[in-house]
Scaffold this motif. Structure first.
Motif, PDB file in Angstrom:
ATOM      1  N   ARG A 291      28.121  -2.094  30.256  1.00 16.69           N
ATOM      2  CA  ARG A 291      27.245  -3.382  30.452  1.00 16.69           C
ATOM      3  C   ARG A 291      27.473  -4.095  29.103  1.00 16.69           C
ATOM      4  O   ARG A 291      27.780  -5.457  29.279  1.00 16.69           O
ATOM      5  N   LYS A 292      27.855  -3.658  28.096  1.00 15.89           N
ATOM      6  CA  LYS A 292      28.328  -4.477  26.955  1.00 15.89           C
ATOM      7  C   LYS A 292      29.781  -5.332  27.156  1.00 15.89           C
ATOM      8  O   LYS A 292      29.604  -6.371  26.866  1.00 15.89           O
ATOM      9  N   LYS A 293      30.505  -4.542  27.771  1.00 11.96           N
ATOM     10  CA  LYS A 293      31.737  -5.107  28.077  1.00 11.96           C
ATOM     11  C   LYS A 293      31.728  -6.095  29.053  1.00 11.96           C
ATOM     12  O   LYS A 293      32.351  -7.407  28.897  1.00 11.96           O
ATOM     13  N   GLN A 294      30.704  -5.861  30.160  1.00 15.90           N
ATOM     14  CA  GLN A 294      30.495  -6.836  31.133  1.00 15.90           C
ATOM     15  C   GLN A 294      29.667  -8.047  30.461  1.00 15.90           C
ATOM     16  O   GLN A 294      29.917  -9.089  30.826  1.00 15.90           O
ATOM     17  N   SER A 295      28.706  -7.758  29.717  1.00 17.12           N
ATOM     18  CA  SER A 295      28.070  -8.790  29.218  1.00 17.12           C
ATOM     19  C   SER A 295      28.843  -9.719  28.212  1.00 17.12           C
ATOM     20  O   SER A 295      28.863 -10.926  28.246  1.00 17.12           O
ATOM     21  N   LYS A 296      29.905  -8.936  27.542  1.00 20.81           N
ATOM     22  CA  LYS A 296      30.886  -9.832  26.657  1.00 20.81           C
ATOM     23  C   LYS A 296      31.823 -10.690  27.435  1.00 20.81           C
ATOM     24  O   LYS A 296      31.982 -11.489  27.297  1.00 20.81           O
ATOM     25  N   LYS A 297      32.071  -9.937  28.781  1.00 18.61           N
ATOM     26  CA  LYS A 297      33.167 -10.729  29.522  1.00 18.61           C
ATOM     27  C   LYS A 297      32.314 -11.886  30.253  1.00 18.61           C
ATOM     28  O   LYS A 297      32.769 -12.857  30.484  1.00 18.61           O
TER      29      LYS A 297
ATOM     30  N   LYS B  57      33.304 -15.479  29.822  1.00 16.73           N
ATOM     31  CA  LYS B  57      33.520 -16.511  31.178  1.00 16.73           C
ATOM     32  C   LYS B  57      32.568 -17.767  30.953  1.00 16.73           C
ATOM     33  O   LYS B  57      32.960 -18.841  31.145  1.00 16.73           O
ATOM     34  N   LYS B  58      31.175 -17.486  30.730  1.00 13.70           N
ATOM     35  CA  LYS B  58      30.174 -18.602  30.390  1.00 13.70           C
ATOM     36  C   LYS B  58      30.768 -19.536  29.252  1.00 13.70           C
ATOM     37  O   LYS B  58      30.702 -20.772  29.806  1.00 13.70           O
ATOM     38  N   THR B  59      31.298 -19.091  28.213  1.00 12.80           N
ATOM     39  CA  THR B  59      31.537 -19.595  27.017  1.00 12.80           C
ATOM     40  C   THR B  59      32.856 -20.701  27.473  1.00 12.80           C
ATOM     41  O   THR B  59      32.858 -21.663  27.479  1.00 12.80           O
TER      42      THR B  59
END
Length: 160
Positions: free
Chosen positions: A28-34, A38-40
């Motif tokens: 989840r942390k990796k996905q949230s970072k990804k 992506k959003k950034t």
């Protein structure tokens, strides 16, 4: 879940966690970072596009303003040139008119002077003829030609 033991005044905490939960949290942390990355990146691309649009719009407005100023300046220069040409033409026309007037006056004066010469010559001849005591019926016939360079005067005495 965790177990606590207390030995010799030290606190020991042993925590046993579920591995699936840990791996899931890491994912989840990796996905949230990804997704955050992506959003950034997407936000950065949108901002870059918007800034580029603003810059292009600003450059377009500046170019249009410059074109308007250049067009106005060229029109102003053209008007000044036309005004100078008109003034030069008026000056030339006035000069030509003055030259023609002077030439006309000089020609008129020369013709008047020649005419006065002819009149004086006629008067001299008439005075001499009147003083001449000839009672015959003789007639004088005169012919005068005035040219640009000289005067031709012919007198004929006709006895009928």
């Amino acid at each position: 879940m965790g177990i606590r033991f207390c030995t010799q005044g030290n606190l020991v905490l042993i925590v046993i966690e579920d591995v699936d939960e840990i791996t899931e949290l890491k994912k989840r942390k990796k996905q949230s970072k990804k997704s955050l990355k992506k959003k950034t990146n997407a936000a950065t691309e949108i901002q870059a596009w918007w800034r580029g649009t603003l810059v292009r719009r600003t450059l377009l407005h500046a170019a249009l303003r410059a074109w308007i100023i250049q067009r106005w300046w060229r029109q102003t220069l053209e008007n000044l040139l036309q005004k100078k040409r008109r003034e030069a033409l008026v000056t030339y026309a006035n000069t030509v008119r003055a030259v023609v007037k002077i030439q006309s006056l000089v020609r008129m004066w020369r013709i008047h002077w020649r005419y006065c010469q002819v009149l004086n010559a006629i008067r001299v001849i008439q005075c001499h003829w009147e003083c001449h005591n000839c009672y015959t019926c003789a007639l004088l016939r005169g012919h005068c030609v005035v040219t640009a360079t000289h005067l031709q005067f012919h007198i004929e005495i006709i006895n009928p």
